[in-house]
Design a protein around this motif. Structure first.
Motif: not given
Length: 331
Positions: A239-245, A267-289
């Protein structure tokens, strides 16, 4: 192959940079992360340590300021295991690139970008800042040669062990032909937020390689710390990390570790992935960036060092007070 994102091209990127430090992390954490990322349709970049695992040598850091604070907060024994902590001390350090060929190749076969973290993680992290050109070149080229042996082609990118580099190492990026790398950190406030929310990728003076610095704190930098009167634990760290994004609308780079998010902190990483997708982020590689920013005018900085809250010692960071004029590639 990783499923392509269905988010619009204008979605901000949450770049996932995975540092793989140890033999155990390569054997156990990496396959776990491949499964989780594939389930989420996420892109990511895996950066591998390719030589001997001398994790036990890190015990020499016991006298450095902040070392005991960090290890007591993150339970190094629990996450790395007793055997790993004995590599290079009571046990010989296993050669990761030789012993984990199948695990390494399986990552690329699953559709994920692979790059170089280092040859010998502890040796690089402890010595590179003051090392000369010959030592630096030898270490980097050992990793490059091993990568080519394992994958059958040269690496496209690099992410420095411990966010430690020197001017010779940045010069080696040019020799290796890297267009982009992620060797350093952003400057962060005590809560992990960016000191400069407008920060962009940048170049090191004299180098054409674009730096994509880590913009978020890592789990081991947050766990066990009290921030704004709240103790950060495994129950509230996501939740703290998701508040930063949340609501930022800007791109981010998050560094995770195969030894942490790939194992007990999965399990924490899965929470982050789910949260970032809900925030509208595209989960990317360095090549994508890199593809997103490669044609933008970017600032250039000299090699610079600074501290990051929750981590001992100094790391490579941008220095906005010494920026050169922004320019497009070739200008």
């Amino acid at each position: 192959m990783t499923a392509p994102s269905t988010l619009p091209a204008t979605a901000p990127l949450l770049t996932l940079k995975i540092d793989v430090d140890t033999y155990r992390g390569t054997r156990e954490g990496v396959p776990n992360l491949v499964r989780v990322l594939s389930q989420h349709g996420a892109h990511a970049t895996f950066l591998f340590s390719l030589g001997p695992d001398h994790t036990g040598w890190a015990l020499r850091r016991a006298f450095r300021p902040g070392f005991f604070s960090k290890v007591s907060r993150t339970s190094v024994l629990e996450h790395y295991g007793f055997k790993t902590l004995m590599y290079g001390v009571l046990l010989p350090g296993p050669d990761i690139g030789r012993g984990c060929v199948d695990e390494l190749r399986a990552v690329e076969q699953a559709g994920f970008e692979c790059g170089i973290h280092t040859w010998d993680h502890v040796r690089w992290q402890d010595k590179v800042r003051t090392a000369g050109a010959s030592w630096t070149s030898r270490m980097m080229r050992c990793a490059e040669e091993r990568f080519a042996q394992v994958f059958g082609h040269a690496a496209a990118t690099h992410g420095a062990a411990g966010w430690q580099m020197n001017e010779h190492a940045f010069a080696e990026h040019t020799a290796a032909g890297y267009a982009y790398a992620s060797d350093g950190r952003s400057r962060l406030n005590e809560d992990g937020s960016l000191q400069d929310p407008g920060e962009t990728p940048y170049r090191i003076d004299g180098s054409s390689c674009i730096q994509l610095p880590t913009t978020l704190p890592t789990l081991d930098e947050l766990l066990g710390r009290t921030i704004d009167g709240v103790l950060i634990t495994t129950a509230n760290i996501a939740a703290h990390l998701l508040s930063l994004t949340a609501g930022a609308g800007r791109d981010h780079v998050y560094t995770l570790h195969a030894e942490l998010e790939g194992q007990k902190l999965a399990p924490i990483f899965e929470q982050l992935l789910t949260g970032w997708k809900a925030q509208g982020y595209q989960l990317a590689s360095m090549a994508d960036y890199y593809q997103k920013v490669k044609d933008l005018p970017l600032p250039a900085f000299p090699v610079s060092w600074g501290e990051v809250p929750g981590r001992s010692g100094e790391l490579i960071v941008p220095n906005p007070l010494r920026s050169s004029t922004a320019a497009r590639p070739g200008e």
